[in-house]
Design an enzyme around this catalytic site. Sequence first.
Site, PDB file in Angstrom:
ATOM      1  CG  ASN A  10       1.706  -9.178  39.842  1.00 43.91           C
ATOM      2  OD1 ASN A  10       2.322  -8.131  40.021  1.00 43.91           O
ATOM      3  ND2 ASN A  10       1.980 -10.004  38.843  1.00 43.91           N
ATOM      4  CE  LYS A  12      -0.123  -8.841  35.876  1.00 49.32           C
ATOM      5  NZ  LYS A  12      -0.470  -9.592  34.709  1.00 49.32           N
ATOM      6  CG  HIS A  99       4.388 -12.870  36.639  1.00 51.47           C
ATOM      7  ND1 HIS A  99       4.117 -12.482  35.346  1.00 51.47           N
ATOM      8  CD2 HIS A  99       3.190 -12.915  37.280  1.00 51.47           C
ATOM      9  CE1 HIS A  99       2.807 -12.305  35.223  1.00 51.47           C
ATOM     10  NE2 HIS A  99       2.227 -12.555  36.382  1.00 51.47           N
ATOM     11  CD  GLU A 101       2.773  -9.845  33.062  1.00 50.60           C
ATOM     12  OE1 GLU A 101       3.144  -9.049  33.949  1.00 50.60           O
ATOM     13  OE2 GLU A 101       1.589 -10.146  32.894  1.00 50.60           O
ATOM     14  CD  GLU A 169       0.285 -16.204  37.813  1.00 54.34           C
ATOM     15  OE1 GLU A 169      -0.646 -15.587  38.289  1.00 54.34           O
ATOM     16  OE2 GLU A 169       1.285 -15.658  37.320  1.00 54.34           O
ATOM     17  N   GLY A 175      -4.384 -12.340  32.209  1.00 52.94           N
ATOM     18  CA  GLY A 175      -4.790 -11.067  31.619  1.00 52.94           C
ATOM     19  C   GLY A 175      -5.640 -11.214  30.370  1.00 52.94           C
ATOM     20  CB  SER A 215      -8.766 -14.615  33.902  1.00 52.29           C
ATOM     21  OG  SER A 215      -7.977 -14.048  32.858  1.00 52.29           O
TER      22      SER A 215
END
Length: 254
Positions: A10, A12, A99, A101, A169, A175, A215
């Site tokens: 991904n 992003k 996701h 985000e 996730e 991240g 990660s």
Amino acid sequence: MSRKLIIAANWKMNKGPAEVAAFLETFLGAAGELAEQADLVIAPNSLSIPTASALINDINPAIGLAAQTVSENENGAFTGETSTDMLKELFVNYVILGHSERRSIYGETNAQINAKIKKTLAADMTPIFCIGETLAEREGGQLEAVLSSQIKEGLEGVSDISNLVMAYEPVWAIGTGVTASAQQAQDTQKFCRSVVEELYGAEAAAAVRIQYGGSVKGANSAELLGQPDIDGALVGGAALEADSFLELIRNAVA
Ligand code: PEP
């Protein structure tokens, strides 16, 4: 039941068309045999999808192409949005949905994610349906309740999940460089599979692939993806460079 690993990058809001082309020129050739051992998918931003699509078709059509989101609507007056028709025209075969985000920054709700999952399935593309808890939710004892409602509301009215991939996730591991331990990830993914079993029965639960994301890198991919309920990875940072993504994949399939 043995489930084929699925490892997805991904990117992003990184990599415009030129950088995507440079990455794929290294990656597509090198990924040749690896793509037989695991399903490999890349998710560029929408402006870079045409470049990625052309290179994948020319060099290695076994590599999957994902969008990072899609509209739940048909073509029409939805400024800034991208439709399933447009993605299909460019041979996109996966869509990342839910996701964290998209949930936290753009306010996507379980109901909206549900509509996008239905739209994606109706267009014969595979949703990569992301779920995950925040640290406060985990520490507050709400882990199972949060995941269970994300799964149940996200899949409301979806009768068949044979063309759907899930991605667990934990938000606190995305991240941040902090990875869930292999045991934490395994335990949580086993729980997610039990929720799928409650909804769809044992056979569907045994068949559905659940990626882990947060990660993942070359140094931990073998241990994480070696867990019985972890069927692949959704990768951000470590997938930005072709060499580190290839190392992560090689270690996972070894
Ligand atoms: C992600 O964005 O889905 C992700 C898992 O990112 P990272 O690998 O950088 O934690």
